[in-house]
Design a protein around this motif. Sequence first.
Motif, PDB file in Angstrom:
ATOM      1  N   GLU A   1      62.370 -38.644   1.899  1.00 19.17           N
ATOM      2  CA  GLU A   1      61.205 -38.389   2.733  1.00 19.17           C
ATOM      3  C   GLU A   1      59.916 -38.592   1.937  1.00 19.17           C
ATOM      4  O   GLU A   1      58.934 -39.150   2.437  1.00 19.17           O
ATOM      5  CB  GLU A   1      61.250 -36.980   3.331  1.00 19.17           C
ATOM      6  CG  GLU A   1      62.276 -36.835   4.430  1.00 19.17           C
ATOM      7  CD  GLU A   1      62.459 -35.393   4.892  1.00 19.17           C
ATOM      8  OE1 GLU A   1      62.046 -34.466   4.157  1.00 19.17           O
ATOM      9  OE2 GLU A   1      63.015 -35.208   5.981  1.00 19.17           O
ATOM     10  N   SER A   2      59.941 -38.140   0.681  1.00 14.02           N
ATOM     11  CA  SER A   2      58.774 -38.315  -0.188  1.00 14.02           C
ATOM     12  C   SER A   2      58.519 -39.801  -0.451  1.00 14.02           C
ATOM     13  O   SER A   2      57.374 -40.266  -0.390  1.00 14.02           O
ATOM     14  CB  SER A   2      58.998 -37.570  -1.506  1.00 14.02           C
ATOM     15  OG  SER A   2      57.927 -37.789  -2.386  1.00 14.02           O
TER      16      SER A   2
ATOM     17  N   VAL B   1      67.517 -35.900   0.640  1.00 21.18           N
ATOM     18  CA  VAL B   1      66.735 -36.104   1.857  1.00 21.18           C
ATOM     19  C   VAL B   1      65.258 -35.893   1.555  1.00 21.18           C
ATOM     20  O   VAL B   1      64.395 -36.689   1.968  1.00 21.18           O
ATOM     21  CB  VAL B   1      67.213 -35.188   3.000  1.00 21.18           C
ATOM     22  CG1 VAL B   1      66.201 -35.144   4.131  1.00 21.18           C
ATOM     23  CG2 VAL B   1      68.575 -35.649   3.506  1.00 21.18           C
ATOM     24  N   ARG B   2      64.917 -34.825   0.802  1.00 20.85           N
ATOM     25  CA  ARG B   2      63.521 -34.566   0.455  1.00 20.85           C
ATOM     26  C   ARG B   2      62.964 -35.706  -0.402  1.00 20.85           C
ATOM     27  O   ARG B   2      61.822 -36.149  -0.195  1.00 20.85           O
ATOM     28  CB  ARG B   2      63.386 -33.216  -0.264  1.00 20.85           C
ATOM     29  CG  ARG B   2      63.462 -32.007   0.664  1.00 20.85           C
ATOM     30  CD  ARG B   2      63.051 -30.717  -0.020  1.00 20.85           C
ATOM     31  NE  ARG B   2      63.888 -30.371  -1.158  1.00 20.85           N
ATOM     32  CZ  ARG B   2      65.050 -29.703  -1.077  1.00 20.85           C
ATOM     33  NH1 ARG B   2      65.494 -29.301   0.093  1.00 20.85           N
ATOM     34  NH2 ARG B   2      65.738 -29.448  -2.156  1.00 20.85           N
ATOM     35  N   ALA B   3      63.746 -36.209  -1.333  1.00 20.32           N
ATOM     36  CA  ALA B   3      63.294 -37.324  -2.180  1.00 20.32           C
ATOM     37  C   ALA B   3      63.067 -38.572  -1.329  1.00 20.32           C
ATOM     38  O   ALA B   3      62.058 -39.292  -1.500  1.00 20.32           O
ATOM     39  CB  ALA B   3      64.315 -37.602  -3.281  1.00 20.32           C
TER      40      ALA B   3
ATOM     41  N   ALA C   1      70.328 -32.138   0.628  1.00 24.18           N
ATOM     42  CA  ALA C   1      68.985 -31.719   1.022  1.00 24.18           C
ATOM     43  C   ALA C   1      67.963 -32.230   0.009  1.00 24.18           C
ATOM     44  O   ALA C   1      66.869 -32.693   0.383  1.00 24.18           O
ATOM     45  CB  ALA C   1      68.911 -30.202   1.152  1.00 24.18           C
ATOM     46  N   THR C   2      68.310 -32.167  -1.274  1.00 24.15           N
ATOM     47  CA  THR C   2      67.413 -32.690  -2.314  1.00 24.15           C
ATOM     48  C   THR C   2      67.218 -34.202  -2.140  1.00 24.15           C
ATOM     49  O   THR C   2      66.099 -34.708  -2.242  1.00 24.15           O
ATOM     50  CB  THR C   2      67.983 -32.377  -3.715  1.00 24.15           C
ATOM     51  OG1 THR C   2      68.096 -30.954  -3.851  1.00 24.15           O
ATOM     52  CG2 THR C   2      67.109 -32.923  -4.814  1.00 24.15           C
TER      53      THR C   2
ATOM     54  N   ASN D   1      73.170 -28.675  -0.727  1.00 20.27           N
ATOM     55  CA  ASN D   1      71.912 -28.596  -1.479  1.00 20.27           C
ATOM     56  C   ASN D   1      71.562 -29.940  -2.111  1.00 20.27           C
ATOM     57  O   ASN D   1      70.389 -30.343  -2.118  1.00 20.27           O
ATOM     58  CB  ASN D   1      71.999 -27.506  -2.543  1.00 20.27           C
ATOM     59  CG  ASN D   1      71.991 -26.105  -1.937  1.00 20.27           C
ATOM     60  OD1 ASN D   1      71.529 -25.924  -0.812  1.00 20.27           O
ATOM     61  ND2 ASN D   1      72.509 -25.136  -2.671  1.00 20.27           N
TER      62      ASN D   1
END
Length: 118
Positions: A29-30, A25-27, A22-23, A19
């Motif tokens: 990507e943003s 990775v999202r940051a 994943a957080t 998790n």
Amino acid sequence: SAAMGWLKSELQDSEAAKNALATEVRAAESELAESETLQRDLEARHQVLDGELNAAKEAKAAREADTAAVRAEWAEAQGVQTALSEQVAELRRELAGVLSGNDEIVSENGTLKQTLAD
């Protein structure tokens, strides 16, 4: 049972790590999306500035052409003025000659009148 508890703890730790990744990775990507947007904005601004620079160069070239045309017209006008000044000087010389001739005629006329009167 202890092994089961340990496995369960490991599984929870693994899920938490997953998790967390994943957080991250999202940051990332943003941040990448923001960076791409910024890059597109900068490219668009660069194109606008290139257009403005080209327009400024064209305006400068037009001003330089106008200046050259005005200088050419001024030089031509100076030439015309010089030619006219020379013509005026020539006409003044001719007029002086005519007036001098007139004075001689008047003088001779006076002499003839005096002679006739005598």
